[in-house]
Design an enzyme around this catalytic site. Structure first.
Site, PDB file in Angstrom:
ATOM      1  N   SER A 180     -24.535  19.702  19.633  1.00 57.51           N
ATOM      2  CA  SER A 180     -23.602  18.629  19.978  1.00 57.51           C
ATOM      3  C   SER A 180     -22.730  18.235  18.800  1.00 57.51           C
ATOM      4  O   SER A 180     -21.725  17.543  18.981  1.00 57.51           O
ATOM      5  CB  SER A 180     -24.362  17.405  20.486  1.00 57.51           C
ATOM      6  OG  SER A 180     -25.124  16.826  19.464  1.00 57.51           O
ATOM      7  N   GLU A 216     -24.661   9.927  21.161  1.00 55.23           N
ATOM      8  CA  GLU A 216     -24.005  11.217  21.373  1.00 55.23           C
ATOM      9  C   GLU A 216     -22.497  11.058  21.441  1.00 55.23           C
ATOM     10  O   GLU A 216     -21.743  11.836  20.837  1.00 55.23           O
ATOM     11  CB  GLU A 216     -24.516  11.867  22.660  1.00 55.23           C
ATOM     12  CG  GLU A 216     -23.874  13.208  22.955  1.00 55.23           C
ATOM     13  CD  GLU A 216     -24.093  14.194  21.817  1.00 55.23           C
ATOM     14  OE1 GLU A 216     -23.099  14.544  21.145  1.00 55.23           O
ATOM     15  OE2 GLU A 216     -25.247  14.577  21.587  1.00 55.23           O
ATOM     16  N   ASP A 242     -19.629  12.700  18.932  1.00 54.54           N
ATOM     17  CA  ASP A 242     -18.527  13.536  19.407  1.00 54.54           C
ATOM     18  C   ASP A 242     -17.180  13.018  18.915  1.00 54.54           C
ATOM     19  O   ASP A 242     -16.312  13.795  18.500  1.00 54.54           O
ATOM     20  CB  ASP A 242     -18.539  13.584  20.938  1.00 54.54           C
ATOM     21  CG  ASP A 242     -19.718  14.353  21.502  1.00 54.54           C
ATOM     22  OD1 ASP A 242     -20.499  14.907  20.700  1.00 54.54           O
ATOM     23  OD2 ASP A 242     -19.874  14.400  22.727  1.00 54.54           O
TER      24      ASP A 242
END
Length: 642
Positions: free
Chosen positions: A560, A291, A295
Site C-alpha cells: 500500500s 491507509e 496513500d
C-alpha cells in the site's frame, strides 16, 4: 455523488464472506457471523448495475494503440462522453433498463460513462427483482451488523442482454488495507538494531534528497526519490505541476495528517490541493483511515505540486466498485491508485453460488465490474495502480490463517484483486539493503534489493534466537491469476509462469473433517503479478502520520506504500512528457523486453529473496515483476517516444 470502493478485505473467516449461502453447508460451522434471519422488507439497500460494453474487442485494440508508438491512435485518449458513445451502453439500452426499473417502483442514476446505473430501494423490492433473499447478520468479530443475500441474485431476463453484473446488496466490510507493521519482536525478547547496509543510488552528495531520513523503518518520500532515481526530475522542476492524482479508498481520513507529514519532513507542496469526494455517503473514520493517510502522503509527497482527489466510500461490495466508477467517469485524475484488496478467488462461483461445483472459477463477484471500469480508464489515458497484497504468494493467509487443526484452512497459491486485472498495474514489494540484528545474534545484512518475504527473519530467529513462525506475517503479493489469461504484453516476457498444480482451498471442518471448497486450475496460462515493485518491507519501511493511529508512526510498510508511490511517479511523468501516460503495462513490458537491464535501463532486476514461493531472478518473476524502477531513465524513454 455516484460511486464507492477497493477489493475484498476479509480479516474474518471465509465463512463471514459466504455466511448464509445455502450451498455452503460448511459455512454454518465456520462462520464468524450469526444469521439474524431475513431482513425486513422495508429495510433500505443499494445496488449498482454494471452495463455490458459494446465493441469490447475494438475497445481493447484502441487501448493498445494509445500506448504503442507509431500506431494511428497513439496518445489519442478519449473523453468520458466519447467512451460512452463508442463503447458504453446505448441510449436505447439505458432507456429500457430505466423503464424496467420504473415498473418495479425503482429509479436509477446513470453515470456519464453509460457504464453503470446506481439504484436505491428496499430489500423487498430487490428480493423480488433479483430473485434472492437478503438476510441480516451480526459479526462475531466486532458485533457489527450487516446485510447480504443468502441466495445468489439473478439478473432479470428482460434486461440480461444489457446488464452484466449486479454489484451490491451487501454492506458487509469486505476489503483489506494492504499495509503492514513490523513484527512485534519485543514480545519475543528481541532487540532489533537496524542500519543502512549500503548506500542507495543517489543517496549521497548533491544528488541526495534533503527530505530523506536514511533510516530503515523511518524512510520518507525523499528516500524513495533516492532509491529510484527520481531526483533528476525534481532538479528539472518536474514536481507534478498540472497533474492530478486520485486515491480510491474505503475509509475517510483527516487531510491535516498529510499536510503535517509533508511539513514535518520539510517538503514544500502546493497548498489547498486535496479535494475529497464522498461516494455513497463516504467512508468512515475508522481503522482503515491510516491507509488513506498513507496513500495521500505518499502520492502527494512524490508529486508535491500535483492536485489530489480522494474518493472515499463505505467498505462494502458496491462501495468499492462505485468509488472506482466515479473516479474514472469524472475523468479528472490523470492517475489513480488504490491500496485495498483481497484474494481473487473469493469472487469465484465455487465460494459464492448455491450449487456451484468446487471447480467453478467463473466470476460471481466483481471481477467483471472492475474490468469494465479499468478498460474505460485505460482508453481515457488514466494510469491505474493497485497494491498486490502483503501475504506473499499465499494471498488468503492474512484473511483466513492457515494450519492443520480443526477450523483451519489450507493456503493455496493465490493472487490479490483488483491487482490481478490486466488493465491495472500491480504494485509489488521489495526489501532494500540494510543490516539487522536481533537478540544476541550477529549482525546480518540484505546486500541487494530483494523480493520481500520475511523468511529471512524467520531463518535468523530459528538459527540465533528462538523458533518462530512468520509465514502468515508478510511478503510482497505475487503469483498467477487463475481467472485472467496471460495478457498480450506478457506473452513474450521471459519468466512468466503458469499456475501451479494441486492447489485447493480446504476447510478442516471440526464435525465433518476436511472439506474441499475450491480446486484451482493447474497450469493455467494466467496474468502474472506484480508488474513493478518498490521497497515495501516494514523492516526497511516508512514513517507516516495518522491521527487515528496515534500520530507519527514508524516501521510501516506493505504494498500500500508502493501503489501510491507509483501514482505520484506517474504524475511526474505526466508533467515531464506533457500528456497522460495511459496504461503503464504494455509500455513498461515493451521497454524491458526490448532493452533489458543495464546502466540505461528503466528497470533494475530483483535477483534475490522470495515471497515464500517465487524467487528473485535476472528477469521477470512473480515475486517482484519486471523489477524496480529507475524513474529518470523511464522518463527519458517516454519523452523520446521510444
Amino acid at each position: 455523488m455516484f460511486a464507492t470502493l477497493h477489493r475484498k478485505s476479509l480479516s474474518m473467516s471465509l465463512g463471514v464472506l459466504l455466511a448464509g449461502a445455502s450451498a455452503c453447508t460448511w459455512a454454518a460451522s465456520t462462520t464468524a457471523a450469526v444469521d439474524a434471519g431475513a431482513a425486513p422488507a422495508n429495510q433500505t439497500a443499494q445496488v449498482t448495475l454494471i452495463l455490458k460494453l459494446h465493441n469490447q474487442a475494438a475497445l481493447e485494440d484502441y487501448i493498445r494503440q494509445t500506448v504503442t508508438p507509431g500506431s494511428a491512435h497513439y496518445q489519442q485518449f478519449l473523453s468520458t462522453s466519447q467512451f460512452a458513445q463508442q463503447y458504453g451502453a446505448t441510449n436505447a439500452d439505458i432507456a429500457r433498463v430505466q423503464s424496467y426499473l420504473r415498473a418495479q417502483g425503482l429509479s436509477g442514476e446513470v453515470l456519464p460513462s453509460h457504464l453503470a446505473v446506481r439504484i436505491s430501494g428496499t430489500v423487498g423490492q430487490f428480493n423480488q427483482l433479483f430473485q434472492t433473499s437478503v438476510h441480516n447478520y451480526v459479526s462475531h468479530e466486532n458485533g457489527r451488523g450487516f446485510h447480504k443475500p443468502a441466495i445468489h441474485p439473478q439478473v432479470p431476463s428482460a434486461i440480461s442482454d444489457v446488464v452484466d453484473v449486479i454489484s451490491g446488496l451487501s454492506n458487509e466490510n469486505l476489503y483489506r488495507a494492504h499495509h503492514v507493521s513490523a513484527p512485534a519482536f519485543a514480545a519475543l525478547g528481541a532487540a532489533n538494531a537496524k542500519t543502512n547496509a549500503l548506500s542507495a543510488k543517489g543517496s549521497s552528495g548533491a544528488s541526495s534528497n534533503p527530505t530523506a531520513s536514511g533510516i530503515p523503518g523511518e524512510y520518507t518520500v525523499g528516500d524513495v526519490a533516492n532509491f529510484y532515481d527520481i531526483n533528476p526530475l525534481y532538479k528539472r522542476g518536474v514536481v507534478g505541476k498540472g497533474s492530478t492524482v486520485a486515491i480510491v479508498t474505503l475509509s475517510n481520513f483527516y487531510p491535516s495528517d498529510a499536510t503535517t507529514y509533508w511539513s514535518d519532513i520539510g517538503l514544500a507542496t502546493k497548498p489547498n490541493r486535496i479535494t475529497q469526494v464522498h461516494v455513497d455517503g463516504g467512508g468512515a473514520i475508522d481503522g482503515g483511515s491510516g491507509e488513506t493517510s498513507i496513500d495521500v502522503e505518499q502520492s502527494g509527497g512524490i508529486a508535491p505540486y500535483a492536485n489530489i482527489m480522494v474518493y472515499d466510500a463505505p467498505n462494502t461490495q458496491s462501495g468499492y466498485v462505485d468509488a472506482f466508477a466515479q473516479a474514472v467517469s469524472d475523468n479528472v485524475a490523470d492517475s489513480i491508485s488504490t491500496s485495498w484488496g483481497g484474494p481473487e478467488i473469493f469472487d469465484f462461483a465455487a465460494l459464492n453460488v448455491n450449487g456451484a461445483s468446487d471447480t467453478d472459477t467463473t466470476d460471481a463477484g466483481d471481477l467483471r465490474a472492475f474490468h469494465a471500469i479499468f478498460l474505460e480508464a485505460a482508453v481515457q489515458g488514466q494510469s491505474l495502480f493497485a497494491a498486490a497484497g502483503d501475504s506473499g504468494a499465499y494471498d488468503t493467509v492474512r484473511e483466513l490463517g492457515t494450519g492443520t487443526g480443526a477450523g483451519d484452512f489450507t493456503a493455496p497459491l493465490t493472487v490479490d484483486a483488483p491487482a490481478s486485472d490486466p488493465y491495472i498495474t500491480a504494485a509489488g514489494g521489495t526489501t532494500t539493503p540494510y543490516s539487522y540484528a536481533f537478540g544476541n545474534g550477529p549482525v546480518a545484512s540484505i546486500t541487494q534489493e530483494s523480493v520481500w518475504g520475511w523468511d529471512y527473519i524467520q531463518n535468523y530467529f530459528d538459527t540465533y534466537v528462538q523458533p518462530i513462525n512468520l509465514f502468515s506475517s508478510g511478503g510482497g503479493g505475487g503469483g498467477v491469476s487463475v481467472y485472467w489469461h496471460t495478457p498480450f504484453y506478457q506473452l513474450f516476457t521471459n519468466g512468466i509462469r503458469r499456475s501451479e498444480p494441486n492447489q485447493s482451498l480446504v476447510y478442516n471442518d471440526p464435525s465433518a473433517g476436511p472439506t474441499t471448497l475450491l480446486k484451482l486450475p493447474s497450469h493455467f496460462a494466467g496474468r502474472n503479478v506484480p508488474d513493478i515493485s518498490l521497497n515495501a518491507d516494514p523492516e526497511t519501511g516508512y514513517l507516516y502520520v495518522s491521527t487515528v493511529d496515534g500520530g507519527l508512526n514508524s516501521g510501516e510498510g506493505g504494498t500500500s506504500f508502493v501503489a501510491p508511490q507509483l501514482n505520484g511517479i506517474s504524475a511526474l511523468l505526466r508533467q515531464s512528457t506533457g500528456h497522460r501516460i495511459g496504461l503503464w503495462n504494455p509500455q513498461v513490458y515493451a521497454l524491458q523486453n526490448i532493452f533489458g537491464y543495464g546502466s540505461f535501463s528503466a528497470f533494475r532486476s530483483i535477483r534475490a529473496g522470495d515471497n515464500w514461493f517465487y524467487h528473485g531472478a535476472p528477469h521477470y518473476n512473480p515475486g517482484a515483476g519486471i523489477g524496480a524502477l529507475d524513474v529518470a531513465n523511464l522518463d527519458v524513454f517516454l519523452r523520446s517516444g521510444f
